[in-house]
Write an enzyme that holds these catalytic residues in place. Structure first.
Site, mmCIF file in Angstrom:
data_model
loop_
_atom_site.group_PDB
_atom_site.id
_atom_site.type_symbol
_atom_site.label_atom_id
_atom_site.label_comp_id
_atom_site.label_asym_id
_atom_site.label_seq_id
_atom_site.Cartn_x
_atom_site.Cartn_y
_atom_site.Cartn_z
ATOM 1 C CG ASP A 98 -0.280 -0.003 2.561
ATOM 2 O OD1 ASP A 98 0.646 -1.075 2.618
ATOM 3 O OD2 ASP A 98 -0.480 0.441 3.461
ATOM 4 C CD GLU A 119 4.110 0.460 7.110
ATOM 5 O OE1 GLU A 119 4.706 0.808 8.260
ATOM 6 O OE2 GLU A 119 3.638 1.332 6.333
#
Lengths: 428, 428
Positions: free
Chosen positions: A103, A168
């Protein structure tokens, strides 16, 4: 230099263009939160081609959601899977997790970018784009390290557990899900953008939302109201002071060169809905750094007490107390002894490739390392090729040369950490 | 007290419930910008029943849009008309414009309201709701004053030009359109919420938008970036200082009791999109007060020079200058001599109804009075029943008793200002 190492070095040199091309393809996919699947698909296909054992799953379920380290406001994980891809060892060696998140954060104001943030444009050896540094470049370094072993027919004794996780940037639910799925190892490397510094310790962090009340009035008689913006300025100044006080107390030498070891970042403010009205509410959102020596809970208490003090001293706040909530992301701090064998192996590989000692510091931001180490009991070090300064910024980029160097350093570390079948005859 | 006055007094006393009911109906319609039509329809029907000559039109066209005083960012005026309703006089008297705006500002945080903001709830003689004070209550006072004349068969010599306009809260395009349509008069009263004070002078004002640049970075290494929020705090503090400096120079005795005669209100701030990123842009929006002694242009120059000074002194701003634009609302200041006959007539009526001298001050906010006086050449006074402090605020309300008193004061002023057919025989 032993044979395997020479072959790896040679292979990585010959395959630079392929590595750069892979990063470019990854950066061209927008993998902001909720949109990870297309990028993840590229990684999955790459791992499949490498012959790794694939474990692809959509995270969720009660075991994850009820875990005390779970911290996530995302409504659904559907369609955006986690990936673990294992290079199975022959047995008898130490295992290692190589963890990277897929991400990326939003691009911000596109006007500030000199290239399209999803172009993957290469200029003077630098590859530009959101995620280039944080941390698709790190992921490519991992994949190339693994491929360099496979391509040269090198068999490791320990397992290499490659993880490409989501979430994350929003609190680590992806890595937590991998831990809860049973993935643990004797060590872990996370190639977050450390400027090729080695971070045995990682700053933890968490998000906060502060609500400041005012009293609305017509702007022409603004003295009849109380501006939530003006009161929010007081809160901002108080947080600046708290940041100063907290950082003055940090004495760990690993933080020595970091200007603000545990920063308090105010990332958002929003107040008012009409230029000529006095605003009645201001919302601040930010991120509080947590030292490896404290817990999430104790840092929260410090912040809450600081605001409580304001609430008791300011005449307006006495009746209209500032309120804080902890929401969204939360990253547990991580800590590994500086003389842990994993640090030593990594340092040795670093010196071999770079011909100089690495800088060993504490990480200025939270990573999934806290979850891997404290929930997954896996000693974790953060070390990667990206440029810290450009992470989350416009014109984020990575120096491709660094990406290749980190790939080599990690490949060499895998050789020595996991051990090779021939190593016992050849190396000693 | 002469016969007409007694009959007006009596009629208003008997019709209080109807007046309160009319205000309630008006408040129950949400007439925020773009939604004025349903409230306007009630006013139109009321004026039709009173037998006034109706002029209903959707404003717009090049004459309006090219006028230097036009200042409006609204895309369309379709479906939300302006209204002028004339009570034609017999001739030979002075004419008067009675101007009220029908638009209201947004309600803000509904949680701060004790009643539904569109309930029109009456409690202890106070009617609550958005627009009750600013300025549907004033509009009802006007309509009741006009009705009290008609109901009692009183014929005025001068015309009474009732105006129910849109867009006052966003820069006065509605009143400007009425002026450009040809409506002028020998005097005008605007019953904005003045706490029943008489305002011969009105503060002008205009909206500004200030853009402050920062440099994005990851929140964990926030020292690599520049927080647009922290830089915006400097701008806020500079504007606070400018406000202080400007107000220290105001010496007009009409402003004596006003804590901040020409305030600078920061009504909105918005910055950042991610808690753990350093924000790269902050947008401030606000309203700058303009003294009746200065022009819109000269006040703008003062503000621009002030920011320019910052831009030359602050190291960051030298390279990343703060930028200002003037957008949306702009209200020309208005000024009438304190001994103008209209002030005298109004004062005499006030004393007759309230038994005491009125407070004569300068208005702490801009109104459409600036347009009526400077563009329409119509001497204008602002005087109304609403409570200044609750305008634009949660729990906006009006004291119904004041609304009736203002209605009576205005009715008496109409008698003397416009003159009555019998007056020459009866009153002198």
């Amino acid at each position: 230099m032993v044979k395997n190492e020479i072959r790896i070095k040679q292979w990585l040199k010959e395959n630079r263009a392929r590595g750069a091309r892979l990063l470019q393809i990854l950066v061209r996919e927008n993998s902001t939160r909720g949109n990870e699947s297309s990028t993840q698909a590229i990684i999955i296909e790459k791992c499949r081609q490498l012959g790794l054992i694939l474990d692809i799953w959509e995270i969720g379920g009660n075991k994850l959601k009820n875990h005390p380290a779970f911290c996530c406001d995302r409504k659904s994980f559907d369609g955006n899977p986690n990936l673990v891809a294992v290079l199975k060892g022959l047995g008898g060696g130490k295992s290692i997790i190589l963890n990277g998140h897929i991400d990326v954060v939003p691009v911000g104001d596109e006007m500030n970018w000199k290239h399209d943030p999803f172009s993957g444009e290469i200029e003077c050896g630098r590859l530009y784009g959101r995620g280039a540094t944080d941390m698709k470049g790190g992921n490519v370094a991992l994949l190339m390290a693994i491929e360099s072993l496979i391509a040269n027919g090198i068999k490791l004794k320990g397992d290499v557990i490659f993880q490409s996780v989501i979430e994350e940037e929003s609190g680590g639910a992806g890595t937590l899900a991998a831990v809860l799925r049973g993935y643990q190892a004797d060590g872990a490397i996370i190639p977050e953008p450390t400027n090729m510094k080695i971070f045995p310790k990682q700053q933890g962090s968490m998000w906060f939302r502060i609500t400041v009340k005012g009293r609305a009035a017509h702007g022409g008689t603004r003295y009849e109201g109380v501006s939530a913006i003006e009161k929010a300025v007081l809160v901002i100044q108080r947080l600046q002071q708290l940041e100063k006080d907290r950082n003055a107390m940090v004495s760990d030498p690993l933080f020595e060169k970091i200007p603000i070891p545990i920063p308090i970042n105010i990332g958002k403010i929003s107040s008012g809905e009409w230029p000529s009205s006095v605003p009645d509410t201001a919302i601040l959102e930010g991120r509080m750094g947590v030292s490896p020596e404290e817990t999430i809970q104790s840092a929260q208490t410090v912040m809450e007490e600081c605001l409580q003090e304001m609430n008791e001293q300011d005449e307006w706040f006495i009746k209209n107390p500032v309120q804080i909530e902890w929401f969204g992301g939360r990253w547990i701090p991580g800590s590994l002894d500086s003389d842990h064998p994993l640090i030593n192996e990594l340092t040795r590989s670093f010196i071999e490739v770079k011909g100089d000692n690495p800088t060993i510091e504490a990480s200025p931001w939270g990573t999934d390392g806290g979850i891997l180490s404290s929930v997954g009991n896996t000693p974790t070090v953060v070390f990667g090729p990206g440029i810290t300064e450009t992470a989350h910024d416009a014109n984020e980029h990575i120096v491709l040369e660094d990406m290749f160097a980190v790939s080599e350093i990690i490949a060499l570390t895998l050789l020595s950490w996991c051990g090779t079948a021939e190593a016992s005859n050849e190396n000693k």
